[in-house]
Design an enzyme around this catalytic site. Structure first.
Site, PDB file in Angstrom:
ATOM      1  N   GLU A  34     -10.256 -79.611  -8.938  1.00 36.37           N
ATOM      2  CA  GLU A  34      -8.812 -79.411  -8.788  1.00 36.37           C
ATOM      3  C   GLU A  34      -8.208 -78.894 -10.095  1.00 36.37           C
ATOM      4  OE1 GLU A  34      -5.946 -79.217  -7.696  1.00 36.37           O
ATOM      5  OE2 GLU A  34      -5.563 -80.329  -5.858  1.00 36.37           O
ATOM      6  N   ASN A 121       0.670 -85.300  -9.551  1.00 39.50           N
ATOM      7  CA  ASN A 121      -0.364 -84.530  -8.859  1.00 39.50           C
ATOM      8  C   ASN A 121      -0.505 -83.104  -9.359  1.00 39.50           C
ATOM      9  OD1 ASN A 121      -1.220 -82.688  -6.468  1.00 39.50           O
ATOM     10  ND2 ASN A 121      -1.916 -84.718  -5.836  1.00 39.50           N
ATOM     11  N   ASN A 179       2.979 -81.748  -3.042  1.00 42.71           N
ATOM     12  CA  ASN A 179       1.696 -81.472  -3.674  1.00 42.71           C
ATOM     13  C   ASN A 179       1.782 -80.266  -4.605  1.00 42.71           C
ATOM     14  OD1 ASN A 179      -1.188 -81.104  -4.101  1.00 42.71           O
ATOM     15  ND2 ASN A 179      -1.495 -82.444  -2.342  1.00 42.71           N
ATOM     16  N   ASP A 233      -2.787 -77.085  -0.261  1.00 37.81           N
ATOM     17  CA  ASP A 233      -2.788 -78.007  -1.402  1.00 37.81           C
ATOM     18  C   ASP A 233      -2.172 -77.273  -2.581  1.00 37.81           C
ATOM     19  OD1 ASP A 233      -3.399 -79.879  -3.386  1.00 37.81           O
ATOM     20  OD2 ASP A 233      -5.328 -80.387  -2.532  1.00 37.81           O
TER      21      ASP A 233
END
Length: 304
Positions: A34, A121, A179, A233
């Site tokens: 990520e 996040n 997100n 995402d």
């Protein structure tokens, strides 16, 4: 003959891709890759391997991958600030931090109105130096990507850190699980994905867009695009305003009118993407366990 990784849904996508450019796997061995962030001055990419609590570094000059930081406190999203410093969202410590030139860490945000953040996040830096981040509960939902805990805030919001005072202000409070986020090239719009679908089929799996006022307030939030494969995402926006977003089946390219014009198929669920390379036409892709890249035609893309 190998099947093309490109799915052309609208002819506008054909001019963005190079049919001879293959998808390269640059690294594997992550548990959940990520948060890619590209540092042009050093020609390298940093990204997070959240469950392994480490950050990795890919060197464009020789293709070498090394460990940048361990433990990373289950870092997730990363960004580069206006002076080239690393901004990170940390799940386990439930904070937003800045890595200074000497390697020291400055804590930028841990609480809002006296209550501890959930698990920051994803993050983006605006041209005025303000830092905008999302705060869902993924890092406190379990011990896999952080540490299980109850939410003190009781909901998942979007926040802004003032570049002068450091004050943390809530800018959006009507998301299920905010997100990824990115500004339009002129910064008059902010796009934010809602991945609430992970917590129930009746919840959103879309990207919303907001108008950004001169006072840094968000107005007129509306759905921009619905995900047709899994969830959106993390994503980036090129200088023409197109969105390049993660999805279950690869990378989706969405025009400024909200039309899905094409896909780059990737053999793993994609979590996030980032532009890099000399001309910013190299798209880095964080798959579930791997880092990939693919060269696009030089269409003026840039990191946002």
């Amino acid at each position: 003959m190998m099947q093309s990784p490109y799915e052309i849904i609208d002819e506008r996508f054909r001019w963005l891709i190079n049919p001879t450019a293959r998808i390269e796997k640059l690294y594997d061995g992550c548990r959940w890759a990520e948060g890619p962030a590209y540092f042009a001055a050093g020609k390298y990419l940093l990204w997070s391997d959240i469950p392994n609590s480490r950050m990795l570094r890919y060197d464009e000059n020789d293709g070498h991958v090394s460990v940048f930081r361990v433990p990373s406190h289950h870092s997730n999203g990363n960004a580069v600030d206006l002076t080239g410093r690393l901004i990170s969202c940390e799940h386990h410590t439930r904070r937003v931090t800045r890595t200074n030139y000497d390697g020291s860490i400055t804590i930028l945000a841990t609480h809002h109105e006296g209550k501890r953040l959930n698990s920051p996040n994803d993050v983006v830096v605006k041209s005025d130096g303000s830092i905008w981040f999302t705060d869902p509960t993924y890092g406190i939902d379990s011990d896999y990507e952080g540490g299980r805990a109850e939410s003190e805030i009781g909901a998942s919001h979007v926040y802004r850190i003032d570049p002068l005072s450091g004050e943390v202000t809530r800018v959006a409070d009507d998301f299920v699980k905010p997100n990824g986020l990115a500004f339009s090239p002129d910064e008059t719009k902010l796009y934010i994905s809602d991945t609430g679908r992970t917590h129930g089929d009746h919840h959103p799996a879309h990207i919303r867009v907001f108008d950004v006022s001169s006072e840094s307030r968000l107005r007129d939030g509306r759905v921009f695009a619905e995900c047709t494969s899994g969830i959106f995402d993390g994503f980036r926006i090129d200088e023409r305003g197109r969105i390049w977003s993660s999805a279950q089946d690869g990378v989706h390219c969405i025009e400024t009118d909200g039309t899905l014009i094409g896909k780059i198929r990737v053999p793993e669920t994609v979590a996030n993407v980032c532009f890099g390379g000399l001309h910013r036409n190299r798209l880095y892709i964080c798959g579930t366990t791997s880092l990939y890249s693919v060269y696009l035609f030089d269409n003026g893309t840039r990191t946002i």
